[in-house]
Scaffold this motif. Structure first.
Motif, PDB file in Angstrom:
ATOM      1  N   ASP A 174       0.951  -1.282  -0.081  1.00 20.48           N
ATOM      2  CA  ASP A 174      -0.060  -0.134  -0.022  1.00 20.48           C
ATOM      3  C   ASP A 174       0.936   1.279  -0.129  1.00 20.48           C
ATOM      4  N   ILE A 203       1.061   5.613   0.852  1.00 16.57           N
ATOM      5  CA  ILE A 203       0.175   7.073   1.527  1.00 16.57           C
ATOM      6  C   ILE A 203       1.174   8.010   0.891  1.00 16.57           C
ATOM      7  N   PHE A 255       0.208  13.823   4.584  1.00 20.83           N
ATOM      8  CA  PHE A 255      -0.559  12.733   4.706  1.00 20.83           C
ATOM      9  C   PHE A 255      -1.394  13.133   6.125  1.00 20.83           C
ATOM     10  N   GLU A 306      -5.734   8.869   8.691  1.00 23.84           N
ATOM     11  CA  GLU A 306      -5.681   8.038   7.677  1.00 23.84           C
ATOM     12  C   GLU A 306      -4.451   6.937   7.413  1.00 23.84           C
ATOM     13  N   LEU A 307      -3.198   7.565   7.771  1.00 27.02           N
ATOM     14  CA  LEU A 307      -2.107   6.667   8.060  1.00 27.02           C
ATOM     15  C   LEU A 307      -2.047   5.404   9.011  1.00 27.02           C
ATOM     16  N   ARG A 347      -4.792   2.878   7.697  1.00 28.76           N
ATOM     17  CA  ARG A 347      -4.180   2.073   6.773  1.00 28.76           C
ATOM     18  C   ARG A 347      -3.159   0.962   7.359  1.00 28.76           C
TER      19      ARG A 347
END
Lengths: 365, 133
Positions: free
Chosen positions: B110, B112, B116, B120-121, B124
């Motif tokens: 994945d 990012i 960032f 969200e980081l 994930r």
């Protein structure tokens, strides 16, 4: 007697010279020790600053810390450096929380103070901070600095104004960029791009309608960041009315639709090679397979760049399906090399047969 | 892949990032979520860690690094039998889309983009480390 006197003076001179060099050495040693001491103190202060603010700023990326200390004036620049760095590294709610931390710690007020009174580097950091904060109260001060003769100071202020209120400052930024050759083109273009096509397109188009040829060249170069549908009418008009080669080239480099295809075809035979280069490139983007013969003709141009771009345009236009009857008309060896990949793709038969067919030609070229 | 809920020990994350401030922020956020963090500041250090440490639960990898770039490191990880299944998440600048595609082809799981969103980081990271159903 004379000899003794002379010797005495020499000895005195030697003594004084020796004393002076010892004193100089001692002074230098003291100076170095003082500088080392000052550096050590600064390093310790900075380390202490980092132990407080680094975890606090990192924590506020996920949630607002309950206690936010005030930033002392002597640590303002260190804070701005760290805060701006973290601010640029994140987006979304984390940025909002960083703004809250800056306001609650009094950093916004420190930045406003440094804006007027600081050294150049301090003023730059203060401007960047106020821009990132979106500090509306600094608008008039930043507007004044945007007109400053120092290029970095004025451009940084213009960027801050765009961050605070892009719609309100875009006109100022465009008009300044047109009369400020000391503002780097790439920086202005990057600023317009980061502001976004939705905001910059109409002001750029409006400025282009009113600009003379000299300003038009610059505006057309910036127009790459604008929405093409909004920019197209003004580009087309310029294409037909201008007598400037630079403007013509800039217009041709922007064309993205076939409305002006007939005009572009005519420009492929323009007497100035720079225009021919842009015309063949435009033809590659907006032309049809019917233009393949015109591009092949351009591949026989006297100018290397026209031949080169015509080859690229031909590859783009035909997408590897150049008609065989045109292949034999490729006007010179250089053109044969450029279209070689296309011809290889079109060739039928086994791999060995294809190699046998094309390798001698390549060698001959 | 490590099961975080059942393992009982702090899972390790290897951060390969040459930017000191970003590395600090990542370490802070991960340690807050009870991860053990090992940091490599460049491609050479990352390579040394690959041979030195046990495979971690996740590798958080910057693409632009001194000595070896992110794509080379992903290749090395995927050629190492012990590290072959370790999830790799890339940290990349927005302008590096083509490079990201190459890194994903090379075996990264994945990515990012920087700047960032911290939330969200973390989401994930939790997703790539979740054991397959």
């Amino acid at each position: 007697m004379v000899s003794a006197l002379s010797s005495d003076i020499t000895l005195r001179l030697a003594l004084w010279a020796g004393l002076a060099s010892v004193a100089t050495s001692l002074f230098l040693v003291m100076l170095i020790l003082c500088m080392r001491g000052a550096l050590l103190i600064r390093t310790r202060h900075h380390a202490r600053f980092l132990t407080v603010w680094r975890p606090l700023l990192a924590e506020c990326l996920l949630a607002l810390p309950p206690d936010i200390p005030r930033v002392p004036a002597r640590e303002a620049i260190a804070f701005f450096n760290l805060w701006n760095y973290v601010h640029e590294s994140v987006r979304g709610e984390a940025r909002e929380r960083l703004n809250t931390v800056a306001r609650q710690s009094g950093a916004d007020a420190l930045a406003v103070t440094l804006l007027e009174t600081g050294r150049l580097d301090e003023r730059l950091m203060a401007i960047a901070t106020l821009g990132s904060l979106g500090e509306k109260s600094a608008w008039s001060a930043l507007s004044r600095i945007a007109a400053h003769e120092h290029p970095i100071l004025s451009f940084t202020a213009a960027r801050a104004l765009m961050q605070i209120n892009p719609e309100g400052s875009i006109g100022l930024v465009i008009s300044s960029a047109l009369v400020r050759p000391d503002w780097p083109f790439s920086k202005v273009a990057a600023l317009l791009k980061e502001t976004g096509a939705d905001i910059v397109s109409r002001p750029l188009v409006h400025a282009l309608w009113e600009a003379d040829d000299r300003k038009s060249v610059l505006l057309l170069r910036y127009m790459k960041v604008a929405h093409y549908t909004l920019a197209a009418p003004s580009i087309r008009k310029r294409l037909h009315v201008t007598e400037s080669v630079e403007v013509l080239c800039a217009c041709l480099s922007l064309l993205e639709d076939p409305v002006e295809l007939e005009a572009v075809r005519e420009f492929v035979r323009h007497p100035v090679w720079a225009v021919r280069v842009q015309a063949v490139r435009a033809l590659g983007r907006i032309g049809s397979t019917a233009d393949a013969r015109l591009l092949l003709e351009a591949m026989g141009d006297a100018e290397w760049w026209v031949r080169h771009r015509a080859g690229e345009a031909l590859a783009l236009l035909t997408g590897g399906s150049l008609p065989r009857h045109l292949l034999v008309e490729t006007p010179e060896d250089y053109g044969r090399i450029l279209t070689l990949p296309l011809r290889r793709e079109q060739s039928t038969g086994s791999e060995e047969e294809r190699e046998a067919e094309w390798v001698p030609e390549r060698l001959a070229a | 892949m490590m099961n975080l809920e059942n393992s009982g020990v702090e899972p390790t994350v290897l951060i390969v990032e040459d930017d000191e401030e970003i590395a600090y922020v990542l370490r802070f956020m991960l340690e807050r979520e009870h991860f053990r963090v090992v940091h490599a500041a460049d491609g050479r250090e990352a390579l040394a860690q690959i041979y030195r440490m046990d495979p971690p639960a996740l590798v958080l990898l910057d693409l632009m690094l001194p000595y070896f770039d992110g794509i080379q490191i992903v290749g090395m990880l995927r050629n190492n039998p012990a590290w072959r299944t370790v999830p790799v998440m890339l940290l990349t600048a927005r302008a590096q889309a083509a490079t990201v595609a190459r890194a994903l082809d090379a075996g990264a799981d994945d990515y990012i983009t920087k700047p960032f969103q911290p939330v969200e980081l973390m989401a994930r990271i939790r997703r790539v480390m979740r054991p397959a159903a």
